[in-house]
Design an enzyme around this catalytic site. Structure first.
Site, PDB file in Angstrom:
ATOM      1  N   SER A 130       0.824  -1.203   0.000  1.00  0.00           N
ATOM      2  CA  SER A 130       0.000   0.000   0.000  1.00  0.00           C
ATOM      3  C   SER A 130       0.858   1.253   0.000  1.00  0.00           C
ATOM      4  O   SER A 130       1.933   1.280   0.573  1.00  0.00           O
ATOM      5  CB  SER A 130      -0.901   0.010   1.232  1.00  0.00           C
ATOM      6  OG  SER A 130      -1.707   1.157   1.204  1.00  0.00           O
ATOM      7  N   LYS A 184      -4.892  -6.400   3.117  1.00  0.00           N
ATOM      8  CA  LYS A 184      -4.755  -5.247   2.204  1.00  0.00           C
ATOM      9  C   LYS A 184      -6.133  -4.824   1.677  1.00  0.00           C
ATOM     10  O   LYS A 184      -6.433  -3.636   1.560  1.00  0.00           O
ATOM     11  CB  LYS A 184      -3.818  -5.608   1.042  1.00  0.00           C
ATOM     12  CG  LYS A 184      -3.808  -4.596  -0.113  1.00  0.00           C
ATOM     13  CD  LYS A 184      -3.272  -3.267   0.319  1.00  0.00           C
ATOM     14  CE  LYS A 184      -3.111  -2.181  -0.710  1.00  0.00           C
ATOM     15  NZ  LYS A 184      -3.696  -2.171  -1.978  1.00  0.00           N
ATOM     16  N   HIS A 187      -7.904  -3.014   4.402  1.00  0.00           N
ATOM     17  CA  HIS A 187      -7.264  -1.684   4.494  1.00  0.00           C
ATOM     18  C   HIS A 187      -7.919  -0.741   3.486  1.00  0.00           C
ATOM     19  O   HIS A 187      -8.281   0.388   3.808  1.00  0.00           O
ATOM     20  CB  HIS A 187      -5.760  -1.818   4.212  1.00  0.00           C
ATOM     21  CG  HIS A 187      -5.089  -0.512   3.879  1.00  0.00           C
ATOM     22  ND1 HIS A 187      -5.208   0.093   2.631  1.00  0.00           N
ATOM     23  CD2 HIS A 187      -4.331   0.328   4.611  1.00  0.00           C
ATOM     24  CE1 HIS A 187      -4.549   1.228   2.640  1.00  0.00           C
ATOM     25  NE2 HIS A 187      -4.004   1.396   3.819  1.00  0.00           N
ATOM     26  N   ASN A 188      -8.085  -1.202   2.260  1.00  0.00           N
ATOM     27  CA  ASN A 188      -8.682  -0.349   1.228  1.00  0.00           C
ATOM     28  C   ASN A 188     -10.147  -0.048   1.538  1.00  0.00           C
ATOM     29  O   ASN A 188     -10.620   1.064   1.296  1.00  0.00           O
ATOM     30  CB  ASN A 188      -8.573  -1.014  -0.150  1.00  0.00           C
ATOM     31  CG  ASN A 188      -7.164  -0.956  -0.701  1.00  0.00           C
ATOM     32  OD1 ASN A 188      -6.206  -0.786   0.043  1.00  0.00           O
ATOM     33  ND2 ASN A 188      -7.011  -1.123  -1.994  1.00  0.00           N
ATOM     34  N   GLU A 191     -10.180   2.572   4.014  1.00  0.00           N
ATOM     35  CA  GLU A 191      -9.805   3.817   3.322  1.00  0.00           C
ATOM     36  C   GLU A 191     -11.042   4.444   2.655  1.00  0.00           C
ATOM     37  O   GLU A 191     -11.256   5.665   2.736  1.00  0.00           O
ATOM     38  CB  GLU A 191      -8.731   3.470   2.290  1.00  0.00           C
ATOM     39  CG  GLU A 191      -8.284   4.575   1.380  1.00  0.00           C
ATOM     40  CD  GLU A 191      -7.348   4.023   0.296  1.00  0.00           C
ATOM     41  OE1 GLU A 191      -6.407   3.260   0.627  1.00  0.00           O
ATOM     42  OE2 GLU A 191      -7.572   4.329  -0.883  1.00  0.00           O
TER      43      GLU A 191
END
Ligand code: NBP
Length: 475
Positions: A130, A184, A187-188, A191
């Protein structure tokens, strides 16, 4: 004899090229390869002085240049191109070698690839990277999955090139097979939620508070000095303060208001549905982007009546929105961590949640001081059922809730949508409720489908004879 490289990268578009440069700048000899050799030549011509690059045109030559066990990183477009590259290189490798996929793969693809390659004695390391182009060059947040053995061989190199916060690398072994790509993905998703909440705060300050983009930029600048301090708040300040050179208008007023997405937010929500984990904040963020993109439906709906109430006096709006933003952010992160915990249990990954918060503190888009508080919460109580019940977050939510409720109520009254704030508040109230209306839903299900229900006062499942004498019988 050909020079040996410690690690090799195939796929030298923006991400692969910058990761190769990052490795070279840290003193590691990097073998470099790309399907079309022009990118390889270009990298060496432009940046060869930065370190030791070992360029190769052919796959065999590239593999031969790697020291054993080989560490081969794939940085190509996710999906079919990744399978094509694996199929090309796997036959050239030997047991014990490692293939690292640093692309944005779906974790189920990573699980499939890992299982197939494990049968051939190869380690497949699905790795979340990232931080985009800038992070890849100067220090990304790195989330490697795969076997512990492969991390022992790869970890030191990856930790070396990752971002550092307080001297600690933003890279840690996440867990076996697809764990790295899963984390990941979430995480996105987080976000997306973080960005949506910030956008709602802006919208309310502008349309209810009557502040200009430049004034809101100053509000955000102030918030960035406090508990909301983060990369996203920092760049929001910059974007809102920016003036379009062509028109002299605020930049945000000349940008088409239709948000795009590449798909990891959608994957997060789809996967949460499969796991049965409520990630309503992330889902609202994904749907808000979708709604913005349906220009034709929006145009058709523009004439629908809005509320008759005027926006009225802004009062304590700025302070209230700060509280609502912080509280909703805690909820969005709590939902994302719940999703990781659920997948970790489902796939036996044993993910260390505190370590995940720690490796997101630098290099990536959601980097923030806030993550220190999450890490501390999991350090204190590793099996915390939800972040919301951590003492410090519970206190923050308690302190914010009156303002949070005012903001959600106000947004509904004046017709300025705040789906992220509202969904977060409903989640908070849903979790803390003594009794949920699911009891009624169970009754409805038993009525129309004899789906049975459990009772609060006795073990077992029961069915009521709704169509007969309404007597109850054990199921
Ligand atoms: P792209 O996703 O644009 O992919 C371009 C690369 O893939 C080129 O090297 C291209 O080779 C290669 N490639 C393709 Br397309 N099909 C191939 C095939 N069948 N065989 C071999 N190579 C093939 O590159 P990127 O933006 O650098 O991203 C790389 C990965 O990192 C992606 O999975 C992306 O999702 C992920 N990622 C990107 C970012 C970001 O900010 N961009 C951030 C985090 C992760 P060619 O040069 O010969 O066409």
């Amino acid at each position: 004899m050909q020079q040996q490289a410690q690690i090799g990268i195939t796929g030298l578009a923006v991400m692969g090229r910058n990761l190769a440069r990052n490795l070279a700048r840290h003193g590691h000899a990097v073998a470099v390869h790309n399907r079309s050799s022009a990118r390889t030549k270009d990298l060496v011509e432009q940046f060869g002085h930065e370190g030791t690059f070992v360029p190769a045109e052919r796959a065999e030559e590239f593999v031969a240049s790697l020291e054993r066990p080989r560490r081969l990183v794939i940085m190509v477009k996710a999906g079919a191109p990744t399978d094509a590259v694996i199929d090309e290189f796997a036959p050239l490798l030997e047991p014990g070698d490692m293939i690292v996929d640093g692309g944005n793969a779906h974790f189920l693809d990573t699980r499939r690839r890992e299982a197939t390659l494990r049968e051939r004695g190869l380690h497949f390391v699905g790795t979340g990277v990232s931080g985009g182009e800038e992070g890849a060059l100067n220090g990304p947040s790195i989330m490697p999955g795969g076997s512990r053995e492969s991390y022992d061989a790869l970890g030191p190199l990856l930790e070396d090139i990752s971002a550092k916060v307080d001297g600690a690398p933003c890279c840690a072994h996440v867990g076996p097979d697809g764990a790295g790509h899963f984390v990941k993905m979430v995480h996105n998703g987080i976000e997306y939620a973080d960005m949506q909440l910030i956008a709602e705060a802006y919208d309310l300050l502008r349309r209810v508070g009557g502040l200009s983009p430049a004034e809101i930029a100053e509000v955000f600048r102030g918030w960035n000095g406090g508990r909301l301090s983060s990369y996203l708040i920092e760049i929001t300040t910059e974007v809102l303060a920016h003036v379009d050179a062509a028109t002299g208008k605020p930049f945000v007023d000349v940008v088409l208001d239709q948000a795009e997405q590449k798909g990891t937010g959608r994957w997060t929500v789809q996967t949460a549905l499969d796991l049965g984990v409520p990630v309503s904040g992330i889902a609202e963020a994904v749907f808000a982007r979708s709604l913005s993109g349906h220009a034709d439906v929006r145009a058709a709906a523009r004439a629908l009546p809005g509320p008759t109430a005027a926006a009225g006096d802004a009062g304590t709006l700025v302070e209230d929105v700060e509280q609502a933003l912080y509280a909703s952010k805690i909820v969005a992160y709590a939902q994302g961590f719940h999703q990781i915990a659920a997948a970790s249990a489902e796939y036996a990954w044993n993910v260390n949640l505190g370590a995940m918060a720690s490796i997101w503190r630098g290099g990536c888009i959601i980097r923030a001081g806030f993550l220190d508080r999450i890490r501390a919460a999991y350090d204190a109580t590793p099996d915390l059922p939800t972040l919301l019940t951590d003492d410090s977050f519970a206190a923050a939510l308690g302190g914010a809730q009156d303002a949070w409720r005012r903001v959600v109520a106000r947004s509904a009254q004046v017709g300025v949508p705040a789906p992220g704030f509202a969904a977060a508040l409903s989640y908070y109230d849903g979790l803390r409720a003594d009794r949920s209306p699911a009891a009624l839903i169970q009754g409805q299900r038993d009525f129309f489908g004899a789906h049975t229900y459990r009772r609060v006062d006795r073990d077992g499942s029961f069915h009521t004879l709704w169509g007969a004498d309404r007597g109850e019988q054990p199921a």
